[in-house]
Design an enzyme around this catalytic site. Structure first.
Site, PDB file in Angstrom:
ATOM      1  N   TYR A   1       0.819  -1.217   0.000  1.00  0.00           N
ATOM      2  CA  TYR A   1       0.000   0.000   0.000  1.00  0.00           C
ATOM      3  C   TYR A   1       0.854   1.269   0.000  1.00  0.00           C
ATOM      4  CZ  TYR A   1      -4.480  -2.306   0.373  1.00  0.00           C
ATOM      5  OH  TYR A   1      -5.595  -3.036   0.086  1.00  0.00           O
TER       6      TYR A   1
ATOM      7  N   GLY B   1     -12.295  -6.790  -5.777  1.00  0.00           N
ATOM      8  CA  GLY B   1     -13.540  -7.425  -5.355  1.00  0.00           C
ATOM      9  C   GLY B   1     -13.881  -8.615  -6.213  1.00  0.00           C
TER      10      GLY B   1
ATOM     11  N   HIS C   1     -26.755   1.949  -9.742  1.00  0.00           N
ATOM     12  CA  HIS C   1     -26.073   1.301 -10.871  1.00  0.00           C
ATOM     13  C   HIS C   1     -26.512  -0.166 -10.796  1.00  0.00           C
ATOM     14  CE1 HIS C   1     -23.180  -0.056 -13.758  1.00  0.00           C
ATOM     15  NE2 HIS C   1     -22.522  -0.772 -12.874  1.00  0.00           N
TER      16      HIS C   1
ATOM     17  N   THR D   1     -17.250  -7.030 -17.974  1.00  0.00           N
ATOM     18  CA  THR D   1     -17.273  -5.772 -18.733  1.00  0.00           C
ATOM     19  C   THR D   1     -16.090  -4.954 -18.250  1.00  0.00           C
ATOM     20  OG1 THR D   1     -18.585  -4.544 -17.122  1.00  0.00           O
ATOM     21  CG2 THR D   1     -19.812  -5.738 -18.806  1.00  0.00           C
TER      22      THR D   1
HETATM   23  P1  NAD Z   1     -11.639  -9.484 -11.415  1.00  0.00           P
HETATM   24  O1  NAD Z   1     -12.063 -10.672 -10.639  1.00  0.00           O
HETATM   25  O2  NAD Z   1     -11.073  -9.669 -12.784  1.00  0.00           O
HETATM   26  O3  NAD Z   1     -10.563  -8.644 -10.585  1.00  0.00           O
HETATM   27  C1  NAD Z   1     -10.658  -8.355  -9.234  1.00  0.00           C
HETATM   28  C2  NAD Z   1      -9.241  -8.202  -8.727  1.00  0.00           C
HETATM   29  O4  NAD Z   1      -9.324  -7.772  -7.364  1.00  0.00           O
HETATM   30  C3  NAD Z   1      -8.417  -9.502  -8.732  1.00  0.00           C
HETATM   31  O5  NAD Z   1      -7.196  -9.272  -9.417  1.00  0.00           O
HETATM   32  C4  NAD Z   1      -8.159  -9.791  -7.250  1.00  0.00           C
HETATM   33  O6  NAD Z   1      -6.880 -10.378  -7.015  1.00  0.00           O
HETATM   34  C5  NAD Z   1      -8.240  -8.385  -6.681  1.00  0.00           C
HETATM   35  N1  NAD Z   1      -8.540  -8.346  -5.253  1.00  0.00           N
HETATM   36  C6  NAD Z   1      -9.506  -9.006  -4.561  1.00  0.00           C
HETATM   37  N2  NAD Z   1      -9.444  -8.676  -3.260  1.00  0.00           N
HETATM   38  C7  NAD Z   1      -8.437  -7.776  -3.119  1.00  0.00           C
HETATM   39  C8  NAD Z   1      -7.912  -7.060  -2.043  1.00  0.00           C
HETATM   40  N3  NAD Z   1      -8.411  -7.202  -0.810  1.00  0.00           N
HETATM   41  N4  NAD Z   1      -6.901  -6.208  -2.276  1.00  0.00           N
HETATM   42  C9  NAD Z   1      -6.399  -6.055  -3.514  1.00  0.00           C
HETATM   43  N5  NAD Z   1      -6.848  -6.721  -4.610  1.00  0.00           N
HETATM   44  C10 NAD Z   1      -7.862  -7.566  -4.403  1.00  0.00           C
HETATM   45  O7  NAD Z   1     -12.915  -8.530 -11.473  1.00  0.00           O
HETATM   46  P2  NAD Z   1     -13.131  -7.309 -12.487  1.00  0.00           P
HETATM   47  O8  NAD Z   1     -13.819  -7.783 -13.716  1.00  0.00           O
HETATM   48  O9  NAD Z   1     -11.866  -6.542 -12.612  1.00  0.00           O
HETATM   49  O10 NAD Z   1     -14.220  -6.453 -11.681  1.00  0.00           O
HETATM   50  C11 NAD Z   1     -13.825  -5.772 -10.499  1.00  0.00           C
HETATM   51  C12 NAD Z   1     -15.017  -5.075  -9.866  1.00  0.00           C
HETATM   52  O11 NAD Z   1     -15.469  -4.004 -10.713  1.00  0.00           O
HETATM   53  C13 NAD Z   1     -16.229  -6.000  -9.664  1.00  0.00           C
HETATM   54  O12 NAD Z   1     -16.821  -5.703  -8.404  1.00  0.00           O
HETATM   55  C14 NAD Z   1     -17.145  -5.599 -10.808  1.00  0.00           C
HETATM   56  O13 NAD Z   1     -18.496  -5.915 -10.549  1.00  0.00           O
HETATM   57  C15 NAD Z   1     -16.877  -4.101 -10.855  1.00  0.00           C
HETATM   58  N6  NAD Z   1     -17.292  -3.402 -12.067  1.00  0.00           N
HETATM   59  C16 NAD Z   1     -17.914  -2.213 -11.887  1.00  0.00           C
HETATM   60  C17 NAD Z   1     -18.360  -1.480 -12.975  1.00  0.00           C
HETATM   61  C18 NAD Z   1     -19.066  -0.153 -12.741  1.00  0.00           C
HETATM   62  O14 NAD Z   1     -19.680   0.425 -13.639  1.00  0.00           O
HETATM   63  N7  NAD Z   1     -19.002   0.389 -11.528  1.00  0.00           N
HETATM   64  C19 NAD Z   1     -18.168  -1.973 -14.279  1.00  0.00           C
HETATM   65  C20 NAD Z   1     -17.511  -3.189 -14.430  1.00  0.00           C
HETATM   66  C21 NAD Z   1     -17.084  -3.908 -13.310  1.00  0.00           C
END
Ligand code: NAD
Length: 315
Positions: A67, A81, A177, A231
């Site tokens: 961090y 997440g 959202h 996405t």
């Molecule tokens: P992903 O599974 O590909 O990536 C998540 C990453 O988070 C992984 O690399 C994992 O190792 C990491 N991670 C998990 N816990 C962690 C922690 N405590 N500290 C650091 N890293 C950690 O998922 P993604 O496709 O990249 O999606 C990520 C998030 O974004 C999801 O919650 C998804 O729903 C969200 N998202 C939001 C929007 C929006 O419009 N707000 C659009 C698309 C995706």
């Protein structure tokens, strides 16, 4: 944009990596730190992205699982997440992601207390509320991506249908959202013309267009997810635009996840997508969008749903 502008990204998954790549391609800052709890994942993404730097503007991109490397970031994007699985809604991931957000925000308060934090992880509205409640930083410095992506989806599709540049479609998707989002049609303008007075293509009615495009927008994320399993391109461009308006203090208006102004009539606790002016201090002002009684009811329903999700976690 300053010569030292630095953007941190938490989570090197699909979204985090695409955000990093888009920041590099668009030259939106000079330093990016891509943090993941698994260093090798952050390294793999960064090494792949940095191959393009010799062909672009000078940039530095650093993989990390410490961090401390995020200290002095102007902006930190939180994408860590778990994703909803096919058939789950964004709210189904709430309890897992709430824990991740709380622990992440505590670390960010320790190492980067003055950075602007933008939450992307879903369910973004409830997680932003949790992040605000956890953080010691001022509330204007912490917001979520809200319905910015949904609004972009609406503008794109509606622009195609009406044969007008997407930039001239001034219509907002607000609220969650997620499934309870809605379009504020009563204050939708095309150029300076109210949508209700705009010439509609032959054979269609305004009501049909409104229904079809609200539905198309609401289902868009799900439809993409069904086909490719995630996405990330749309949201990464959304993040680049938010970063740009902050670093250049542009004061653009985006419907980000923010605590509702009490004048919206949904209390002053719920966090949901509402239009705000975004500049160098994060949320500079929330705007009051005029809405008819039907839209007010939809806003209240969306707020109730988000309050229930938040309260469920806190009872
Ligand atoms: P992903 O599974 O590909 O990536 C998540 C990453 O988070 C992984 O690399 C994992 O190792 C990491 N991670 C998990 N816990 C962690 C922690 N405590 N500290 C650091 N890293 C950690 O998922 P993604 O496709 O990249 O999606 C990520 C998030 O974004 C999801 O919650 C998804 O729903 C969200 N998202 C939001 C929007 C929006 O419009 N707000 C659009 C698309 C995706």
């Amino acid at each position: 944009m300053s010569k030292t502008s630095k953007v941190g990204i938490i989570g090197a998954g699909n979204v985090g990596a695409d955000v990093a790549n888009a920041l590099v391609l668009l030259g939106r800052c000079v330093r990016v730190v891509l943090y993941d709890r698994t260093l090798s994942k952050a390294e793999g993404q960064v090494w792949d992205i940095e191959d393009s730097i010799p062909l672009l503007k000078e940039m530095e991109i650093i993989p990390s699982n410490q961090y401390e490397d995020l200290a002095d970031s102007d902006i930190i994007i939180v994408t860590a997440g778990v994703q909803p699985k096919l058939g789950q809604t964004r709210l189904d991931t709430l309890s897992d992601n709430a824990e991740i957000i709380r622990s992440t925000i505590k670390e960010l308060d320790r190492v980067a207390p003055n950075s602007i934090v933008i939450i992307i992880s879903n369910p973004v509205d409830v997680l932003t509320r949790i992040a605000q409640a956890t953080s010691t930083r001022a509330e204007n410095l912490i917001f979520g991506s809200g319905t910015v992506l949904d609004t972009a989806r609406l503008r794109y599709q509606l622009g195609k249908q009406l044969n007008v540049a997407k930039q001239d479609i001034h219509a907002y998707v607000i609220g969650e959202h997620g499934d309870s989002q809605f379009v504020v049609w009563s204050s939708a303008f095309i150029g300076g013309i109210l949508l209700t007075e705009f010439p509609i293509p032959q054979g269609a009615t305004l009501e049909q267009i409104q229904q079809e495009y609200a539905q198309l927008t609401r289902k868009r994320g799900h439809n993409i997810f069904e086909r490719k399993g995630n996405t990330s391109y749309g949201i990464s461009t959304v993040v680049c635009q938010l970063v740009d308006t902050i670093l250049r203090d542009e004061k653009q208006i985006f419907p980000v996840s923010a605590r509702a102004d009490s004048n919206y009539g949904v209390g002053s606790e719920v966090v949901l997508g509402l239009p705000c002016i975004i500049g160098s201090t994060g949320i500079e002002r929330q705007l009051l969008l005029s809405r008819n009684s039907h839209e007010q009811r939809l806003l209240e329903e969306s707020a109730n749903k988000l309050n229930e999700a938040y309260n469920f976690l806190h009872n």
